[in-house]
Design a protein around this motif. Structure first.
Motif, PDB file in Angstrom:
ATOM      1  N   GLU A  76      70.802  79.943  94.587  1.00  9.52           N
ATOM      2  CA  GLU A  76      71.502  78.671  94.393  1.00  9.52           C
ATOM      3  C   GLU A  76      70.595  77.491  94.702  1.00  9.52           C
ATOM      4  OE1 GLU A  76      74.594  76.572  92.979  1.00  9.52           O
ATOM      5  OE2 GLU A  76      74.669  78.751  93.225  1.00  9.52           O
ATOM      6  N   ALA A  77      69.793  77.613  95.764  1.00  5.59           N
ATOM      7  CA  ALA A  77      68.907  76.511  96.149  1.00  5.59           C
ATOM      8  C   ALA A  77      67.897  76.207  95.048  1.00  5.59           C
ATOM      9  CB  ALA A  77      68.181  76.854  97.445  1.00  5.59           C
ATOM     10  N   LEU A  78      67.350  77.247  94.421  1.00  4.19           N
ATOM     11  CA  LEU A  78      66.359  77.051  93.377  1.00  4.19           C
ATOM     12  C   LEU A  78      67.004  76.433  92.136  1.00  4.19           C
ATOM     13  CD1 LEU A  78      63.521  77.360  92.283  1.00  4.19           C
ATOM     14  CD2 LEU A  78      64.025  79.751  91.752  1.00  4.19           C
ATOM     15  N   LEU A  79      68.191  76.902  91.776  1.00  2.00           N
ATOM     16  CA  LEU A  79      68.893  76.314  90.632  1.00  2.00           C
ATOM     17  C   LEU A  79      69.179  74.836  90.874  1.00  2.00           C
ATOM     18  CD1 LEU A  79      71.489  79.024  89.553  1.00  2.00           C
ATOM     19  CD2 LEU A  79      69.571  78.139  88.212  1.00  2.00           C
ATOM     20  N   ARG A  80      69.606  74.502  92.067  1.00  2.00           N
ATOM     21  CA  ARG A  80      69.902  73.112  92.380  1.00  2.00           C
ATOM     22  C   ARG A  80      68.646  72.244  92.276  1.00  2.00           C
ATOM     23  NH1 ARG A  80      72.481  74.073  96.588  1.00  2.00           N
ATOM     24  NH2 ARG A  80      70.921  73.696  98.210  1.00  2.00           N
ATOM     25  N   SER A  81      67.535  72.755  92.805  1.00  2.15           N
ATOM     26  CA  SER A  81      66.276  72.019  92.737  1.00  2.15           C
ATOM     27  C   SER A  81      65.832  71.811  91.290  1.00  2.15           C
ATOM     28  CB  SER A  81      65.192  72.773  93.521  1.00  2.15           C
ATOM     29  OG  SER A  81      63.963  72.092  93.473  1.00  2.15           O
ATOM     30  N   VAL A 123      39.083  70.301  88.622  1.00  2.00           N
ATOM     31  CA  VAL A 123      39.849  69.051  88.649  1.00  2.00           C
ATOM     32  C   VAL A 123      39.524  68.278  89.928  1.00  2.00           C
ATOM     33  CG1 VAL A 123      42.129  68.045  88.284  1.00  2.00           C
ATOM     34  CG2 VAL A 123      41.681  70.391  87.529  1.00  2.00           C
ATOM     35  N   PRO A 124      38.792  67.165  89.828  1.00  5.85           N
ATOM     36  CA  PRO A 124      38.426  66.424  91.047  1.00  5.85           C
ATOM     37  C   PRO A 124      39.626  65.832  91.785  1.00  5.85           C
ATOM     38  CG  PRO A 124      37.001  65.823  89.209  1.00  5.85           C
ATOM     39  CD  PRO A 124      38.113  66.633  88.634  1.00  5.85           C
ATOM     40  N   LYS A 125      40.615  65.313  91.040  1.00  4.19           N
ATOM     41  CA  LYS A 125      41.792  64.715  91.672  1.00  4.19           C
ATOM     42  C   LYS A 125      42.992  65.618  91.417  1.00  4.19           C
ATOM     43  CE  LYS A 125      40.317  59.873  91.507  1.00  4.19           C
ATOM     44  NZ  LYS A 125      40.696  58.494  91.086  1.00  4.19           N
ATOM     45  N   VAL A 126      43.307  66.455  92.384  1.00  2.24           N
ATOM     46  CA  VAL A 126      44.334  67.471  92.189  1.00  2.24           C
ATOM     47  C   VAL A 126      45.080  67.712  93.483  1.00  2.24           C
ATOM     48  CG1 VAL A 126      42.789  69.391  92.760  1.00  2.24           C
ATOM     49  CG2 VAL A 126      44.745  69.789  91.225  1.00  2.24           C
ATOM     50  N   ARG A 127      46.317  68.132  93.350  1.00  3.81           N
ATOM     51  CA  ARG A 127      47.089  68.611  94.498  1.00  3.81           C
ATOM     52  C   ARG A 127      47.551  70.030  94.168  1.00  3.81           C
ATOM     53  NH1 ARG A 127      44.565  65.427  96.348  1.00  3.81           N
ATOM     54  NH2 ARG A 127      45.106  63.461  97.380  1.00  3.81           N
ATOM     55  N   LEU A 128      47.122  70.991  94.968  1.00  8.17           N
ATOM     56  CA  LEU A 128      47.403  72.402  94.733  1.00  8.17           C
ATOM     57  C   LEU A 128      48.706  72.790  95.428  1.00  8.17           C
ATOM     58  CD1 LEU A 128      43.771  73.651  95.449  1.00  8.17           C
ATOM     59  CD2 LEU A 128      44.857  73.499  93.188  1.00  8.17           C
ATOM     60  N   LEU A 129      49.717  73.113  94.633  1.00  9.47           N
ATOM     61  CA  LEU A 129      51.016  73.522  95.158  1.00  9.47           C
ATOM     62  C   LEU A 129      51.003  75.028  95.372  1.00  9.47           C
ATOM     63  CD1 LEU A 129      54.012  73.159  95.864  1.00  9.47           C
ATOM     64  CD2 LEU A 129      54.511  73.170  93.400  1.00  9.47           C
ATOM     65  N   ALA A 130      51.063  75.449  96.627  1.00 10.42           N
ATOM     66  CA  ALA A 130      50.995  76.873  96.970  1.00 10.42           C
ATOM     67  C   ALA A 130      52.377  77.502  96.815  1.00 10.42           C
ATOM     68  CB  ALA A 130      50.488  77.047  98.392  1.00 10.42           C
ATOM     69  N   VAL A 131      52.492  78.466  95.898  1.00 13.58           N
ATOM     70  CA  VAL A 131      53.733  79.204  95.682  1.00 13.58           C
ATOM     71  C   VAL A 131      53.385  80.688  95.793  1.00 13.58           C
ATOM     72  CG1 VAL A 131      55.693  79.606  94.170  1.00 13.58           C
ATOM     73  CG2 VAL A 131      54.518  77.394  94.113  1.00 13.58           C
ATOM     74  N   ALA A 191      60.164  72.714  89.243  1.00 17.05           N
ATOM     75  CA  ALA A 191      61.126  71.813  89.877  1.00 17.05           C
ATOM     76  C   ALA A 191      60.442  70.838  90.831  1.00 17.05           C
ATOM     77  CB  ALA A 191      62.188  72.622  90.623  1.00 17.05           C
ATOM     78  N   MET A 192      59.319  71.236  91.411  1.00 21.76           N
ATOM     79  CA  MET A 192      58.566  70.374  92.326  1.00 21.76           C
ATOM     80  C   MET A 192      57.637  69.419  91.598  1.00 21.76           C
ATOM     81  SD  MET A 192      59.726  71.000  95.308  1.00 21.76           S
ATOM     82  CE  MET A 192      58.514  70.249  96.391  1.00 21.76           C
ATOM     83  N   GLY A 193      57.651  69.460  90.264  1.00 22.45           N
ATOM     84  CA  GLY A 193      56.888  68.482  89.497  1.00 22.45           C
ATOM     85  C   GLY A 193      55.493  68.907  89.092  1.00 22.45           C
ATOM     86  N   VAL A 197      49.482  67.526  89.976  1.00 21.88           N
ATOM     87  CA  VAL A 197      49.969  68.677  90.732  1.00 21.88           C
ATOM     88  C   VAL A 197      49.828  69.937  89.886  1.00 21.88           C
ATOM     89  CG1 VAL A 197      51.938  69.730  91.907  1.00 21.88           C
ATOM     90  CG2 VAL A 197      51.596  67.248  92.021  1.00 21.88           C
ATOM     91  N   VAL A 198      49.121  70.921  90.414  1.00 22.61           N
ATOM     92  CA  VAL A 198      48.959  72.221  89.758  1.00 22.61           C
ATOM     93  C   VAL A 198      49.592  73.287  90.645  1.00 22.61           C
ATOM     94  CG1 VAL A 198      47.321  73.948  88.918  1.00 22.61           C
ATOM     95  CG2 VAL A 198      46.834  71.510  88.602  1.00 22.61           C
ATOM     96  N   GLY A 199      50.579  73.975  90.104  1.00 18.67           N
ATOM     97  CA  GLY A 199      51.219  75.052  90.842  1.00 18.67           C
ATOM     98  C   GLY A 199      50.409  76.330  90.734  1.00 18.67           C
ATOM     99  N   VAL A 200      50.033  76.908  91.865  1.00 14.38           N
ATOM    100  CA  VAL A 200      49.309  78.179  91.909  1.00 14.38           C
ATOM    101  C   VAL A 200      50.307  79.240  92.371  1.00 14.38           C
ATOM    102  CG1 VAL A 200      47.340  79.430  92.857  1.00 14.38           C
ATOM    103  CG2 VAL A 200      47.149  76.970  92.413  1.00 14.38           C
TER     104      VAL A 200
END
Length: 595
Positions: A65-70, A256-264, A288-290, A160-163
């Motif tokens: 449910e939390a993931l669906l809501r997000s 990618v010099p300007k990046v934010r790595l989203l750890a999943v 969902a986190m963009g 933002v890059v999701g890994v």
């Protein structure tokens, strides 16, 4: 106990198959009475419609449910709510007794309250560890990453890059400065507590204290928490390829010099674990986190309708999904890479030859260096690895650069730009033409080439003139194509069809033209292609149809499908019952090539 014969290497062994080791995924129809009861009961407990078929069982949401809501919160911002509205009807079913899982799925596929039923797909990492002593990053030069940096505007924001992988060493000195931090879960709350550990969902996305990502497979894989630190080194290595810090006077450089790595994290904590758990949840969370780009350096054989729906939802939320094409060294589709919405990546070596381990197939979109790739591993260390796991983040990094320079692009447009600007390497291995994508990725061309056109084959419909859909000698096939002009307006587009089938069919109409197409336009071709099946065609021959879209003589789009000719069986279906009769008089059921 049910047994099945399985080939392992050159030997055969008997394996018992328990349903508890491979749960079912069901999608309930919106009109289902069982769905209404299950939803009213809080989406827990058994499904009434299944009791006569599977007996006692547990049924829980495939997506929490939390993931669906997000995801729905993100969907409202991206105006994509419609596509996500059916995901709450995906159910994970576990049966605590030994059953023939394959037979059960086939029975349930015809249940009037279900849209579909399938086994939960098995997915594994796609990396091959190797010698840790190499100190050169040949791949960055080969794909012209340094030149691409010069073409990137200096004022671009970090992307933002999701890994979605085995977790990231977020304290690694070459990664720490580029780790994504959820601004809604940091700072001090109204009670003076640190939001990172206050046990409160401060940003309201359904995940408590997810200040730097989420672990969907904590411990042995059965729990979830807010610490996506690595078990296996695989995820840290992948993250380093995309986003190791640049110009920090140590270690390596990411693409990618300007990046934010989203750890999943979607793998257990064990350092040797290669299995992937809850990967579909991880992909949707990243979207969902963009995350503008999501890298999936894992996969497996066999498509999954549920997994495909979740991938489509992630793309609708604005993410480009990039995935490894697999390390089996064979011509075969590999999922999730083979889904049409995913950018599928094969691996090449330093000489632009296909890596020996890399899969090759018509569903592959592009290639990238994947042998002896030097990158970060946990503990502040570095080593080299090989695999399509390493090739995929090469491409994910280039897609991230494209999304920085062209922030207005849709996911499909970003994918098309990367494919259309690849360096053609077919001449080096001509037998692989069309099987390792559009070429080896080129970061500089992806950012600079103008004007750029891409017109992709959106869908293919094949029918025969007598309407029985059994293709026999003398039958004329009518093939309809729908095109999608992804980038710039174009005119004078031609589309042709070819099949390597022997004997070759008679081409009655093998080329069609379209005068003009606006940017973003989708159009069904005005006429069908016409092919007549030749005499001498063998029984059960598989005809591969390849379509090429050309603009001013240059390929700007491709399509591919297969059909079975002269099948030695016929299937009769009525009232949810299907029976197949073959040429020897045997009676059974055959759903090839659908499953």
């Amino acid at each position: 106990m049910k047994y099945r014969l399985v080939r392992i290497g050159c030997g055969l062994i008997l394996l018992g198959e328990l349903l508890t080791a491979r749960p079912l995924v069901l999608k309930l129809r919106v009109t289902s009475a069982s769905y209404a009861m299950w939803k009213q009961g809080g989406r827990t407990g058994a499904l009434q419609a299944l009791l006569p078929h599977v007996g006692l069982h547990s049924a829980r949401p495939l997506l929490p449910e939390a993931l669906l809501r997000s995801a729905l919160q993100r969907a409202q911002r991206e105006k994509a709510r419609g596509l996500l509205s059916s995901l709450d009807r995906l159910v994970l079913v576990e049966v605590p007794e030994a059953v023939d899982a394959v037979l059960l799925v086939r029975k349930l596929q015809r249940h009037p309250e279900l849209e579909y039923a399938e086994l939960l797909p098995e997915r594994f990492l796609c990396g091959v560890p190797n010698d840790p002593l190499v100190t050169e990053q040949y791949a960055l030069r080969l794909i012209k990453a340094f030149d691409a940096w010069d073409a990137l505007p200096s004022e671009v924001a970090a992307v933002v890059v999701g890994v979605v992988d085995t977790g990231i060493d977020m304290e690694h000195p070459d990664l720490a400065g580029n780790i994504f931090v959820n601004s809604g879960e940091v700072g001090i709350d109204g009670n003076g507590r640190d939001k990172r550990s206050n046990g409160v969902d401060d940003d309201g996305n359904g995940f408590v204290d997810d200040w730097r990502g989420w672990d969907f497979a904590a411990g042995d894989g059965s729990r979830q928490d807010n610490d996506p630190s690595p078990g296996n080194a695989h995820g840290t290595h992948v993250a380093g390829i995309v986003g190791a810090m640049v110009n920090n006077a140590q270690g390596i450089a990411g693409i990618v010099p300007k990046v934010r790595l989203l750890a999943v994290k979607v793998a257990p904590d064990a350092p040797s674990a290669s299995v992937v758990i809850n990967s579909y949840q991880g992909v949707l969370y990243a979207a969902a986190m963009g995350a503008k780009v999501i890298n999936c350096s894992w996969g497996g054989v066999g498509r999954s309708e549920a997994e495909h729906e979740i991938i489509q939802a992630a793309v609708a939320l604005g993410s480009v999904v990039v995935a490894a094409a697999g390390n089996d060294g064979r011509r075969a589709p590999f999922y999730p890479a083979a889904y049409p919405e995913v950018l599928s990546v094969a691996a090449t070596d330093s000489m632009d030859l296909k890596a020996w381990f890399s899969n090759y197939h018509e569903t592959i979109d592009i290639s990238a260096p994947g042998t002896d790739i030097f990158s970060a591993i946990p503990g502040g260390l570095y080593m080299r690895m090989s695999g399509t796991s390493m090739a995929a983040p090469m491409v994910a990094g280039v897609v991230a650069l494209v999304r920085q320079k062209f922030p207005h692009y849709t996911p499909m447009q970003a994918m098309a730009r990367v494919m259309m600007t690849a360096d053609n390497i077919d001449q080096k291995q001509s037998w692989l033409a069309g099987l390792i994508g559009w070429g080896r990725v080129n970061a500089y061309r992806a950012l600079t080439e103008e004007p750029l056109v891409a017109c992709l084959v959106d869908s293919i419909i094949v029918a025969d003139t007598d309407g029985d859909n059994f293709f026999d000698i003398g039958d004329t096939l009518r093939i309809w194509l729908k095109l999608h002009n992804v980038l710039e307006p174009i005119g004078g587009v031609s589309v042709d069809v070819f099949t390597p089938l022997v004997p070759s069919p008679e081409y009655i109409r093998r080329q069609l033209t379209v005068d003009t197409m606006a940017a973003g336009e989708q159009r069904l071709l005005p006429e069908p292609f016409l092919l007549r099946i030749a005499s001498g065609t063998s029984d059960n021959a598989v005809m591969e149809l390849r379509f090429t879209v050309r603009y001013r003589g240059k390929p700007i789009g491709r399509g591919w499908t297969t059909r079975v000719l002269r099948p030695v069986y016929r299937t009769l279906a009525a009232n949810h019952i299907a029976v197949t009769f073959n040429s020897s008089g045997n009676i059974a059921f055959n759903d090839y090539p659908d499953n």
